[in-house]
Design an enzyme around this catalytic site. Structure first.
Site, PDB file in Angstrom:
ATOM      1  N   GLN A 180       0.879  -1.051  -0.031  1.00 47.82           N
ATOM      2  CA  GLN A 180      -0.045   0.095   0.063  1.00 47.82           C
ATOM      3  C   GLN A 180       0.859   1.035   0.071  1.00 47.82           C
ATOM      4  OE1 GLN A 180      -3.445   0.069   2.797  1.00 47.82           O
ATOM      5  NE2 GLN A 180      -2.690  -2.065   3.084  1.00 47.82           N
TER       6      GLN A 180
HETATM    7  N1  LIG Z   1      -8.402 -14.243  -9.434  1.00 49.90           N
HETATM    8  C1  LIG Z   1      -7.007 -14.048  -8.794  1.00 49.90           C
HETATM    9  N2  LIG Z   1      -7.212 -13.155  -7.744  1.00 49.90           N
HETATM   10  C2  LIG Z   1      -5.777 -13.091  -7.401  1.00 49.90           C
HETATM   11  C3  LIG Z   1      -4.849 -13.495  -7.530  1.00 49.90           C
HETATM   12  N3  LIG Z   1      -3.715 -13.159  -6.984  1.00 49.90           N
HETATM   13  C4  LIG Z   1      -4.255 -12.466  -5.989  1.00 49.90           C
HETATM   14  N4  LIG Z   1      -5.739 -12.344  -6.173  1.00 49.90           N
HETATM   15  C5  LIG Z   1      -6.550 -11.844  -5.176  1.00 49.90           C
HETATM   16  O1  LIG Z   1      -6.175 -10.479  -5.215  1.00 49.90           O
HETATM   17  C6  LIG Z   1      -6.358  -9.845  -3.750  1.00 49.90           C
HETATM   18  C7  LIG Z   1      -4.890  -9.424  -3.408  1.00 49.90           C
HETATM   19  O2  LIG Z   1      -4.029 -10.357  -3.328  1.00 49.90           O
HETATM   20  P1  LIG Z   1      -3.018 -10.173  -2.103  1.00 49.90           P
HETATM   21  O3  LIG Z   1      -2.144 -11.215  -2.245  1.00 49.90           O
HETATM   22  O4  LIG Z   1      -3.626  -9.774  -0.892  1.00 49.90           O
HETATM   23  O5  LIG Z   1      -2.161  -8.986  -2.674  1.00 49.90           O
HETATM   24  P2  LIG Z   1      -0.912  -8.347  -1.907  1.00 49.90           P
HETATM   25  O6  LIG Z   1       0.016  -8.062  -3.260  1.00 49.90           O
HETATM   26  O7  LIG Z   1      -0.515  -9.111  -1.077  1.00 49.90           O
HETATM   27  O8  LIG Z   1      -1.485  -6.753  -1.401  1.00 49.90           O
HETATM   28  P3  LIG Z   1      -0.964  -5.816  -0.111  1.00 49.90           P
HETATM   29  O9  LIG Z   1      -0.625  -6.755   0.891  1.00 49.90           O
HETATM   30  O10 LIG Z   1      -1.974  -4.993  -0.135  1.00 49.90           O
HETATM   31  O11 LIG Z   1       0.379  -5.375  -0.793  1.00 49.90           O
HETATM   32  C8  LIG Z   1      -6.989 -11.029  -2.934  1.00 49.90           C
HETATM   33  O12 LIG Z   1      -8.286 -10.956  -3.063  1.00 49.90           O
HETATM   34  C9  LIG Z   1      -6.523 -12.294  -3.681  1.00 49.90           C
HETATM   35  O13 LIG Z   1      -7.433 -13.270  -3.579  1.00 49.90           O
HETATM   36  C10 LIG Z   1      -4.676 -14.171  -9.142  1.00 49.90           C
HETATM   37  O14 LIG Z   1      -3.720 -14.696  -9.464  1.00 49.90           O
HETATM   38  N5  LIG Z   1      -5.966 -14.548  -9.434  1.00 49.90           N
END
Ligand SMILES: Nc1nc2c(ncn2[C@@H]2O[C@H](COP(=O)(O)OP(=O)(O)OP(=O)(O)O)[C@@H](O)[C@H]2O)c(=O)[nH]1
Ligand SMILES: [Mg+2]
Length: 132
Positions: free
Chosen positions: A70
């Protein structure tokens, strides 16, 4: 991801290695880490700070830091960089137009001199539509 760490092991030998997973918010960083660890689809929420897990592949230990992406947290990214050997940069393949500021922050991070000796892995997370 299993194959990914197995390949890394052949390159990095069998001591502990620090890995950081970075990228903009919502890119899928936490999803990648915990799907690899649990072998299941995981429910995530935005990471405040970081998650850290140890992954062992055939006696090779990886200490993996998943850093919150974020905007308000990006000023803390540099505090994780020290002694990093592997940088996994995650981008959401459906995010065609990441904010200008987000792109600048990623470019600035990649330009750091301290990365000169680190391995950079560019991870394009499967798009939301692609998995449906
Ligand atoms: N359909 C789909 N959804 C995904 C995929 N990767 C992540 N998501 C979804 O995207 C959202 C964010 O995923 P996170 O893994 O929490 O993202 P992050 O990069 O860790 O985000 P921050 O912790 O805020 O930096 C979640 O609702 C996941 O389920 C993917 O490859 N396909
Ligand atoms: Mg996260």
């Amino acid at each position: 991801m299993g194959l990914f760490f197995t390949k890394l092991m052949t390159v990095f030998g069998n001591r502990e290695h620090k890995v950081i997973i970075v990228g903009l918010d919502n890119a899928g960083k936490t999803t990648i880490l915990y799907q690899f660890l649990t072998k299941e689809v995981v429910h995530t929420s935005p990471t405040i700070g970081s998650n850290v897990e140890e992954i062992v592949v055939r006696n090779t230990h990886f200490l993996v830091w998943d850093i919150g992406g974020q905007e308000s947290l990006r000023c803390t990214w540099s505090s994780y960089y020290c002694n990093t050997e592997i940088v996994v940069l995650v981008v959401d393949s459906t995010d065609r137009e990441p904010s200008v500021r987000g792109r600048e922050e990623l470019h600035r991070m990649l330009a750091r001199r301290s990365w000169r000796r680190a391995a950079l892995i560019f991870w394009k997370q499967a798009g939301r539509q692609e998995l449906r």
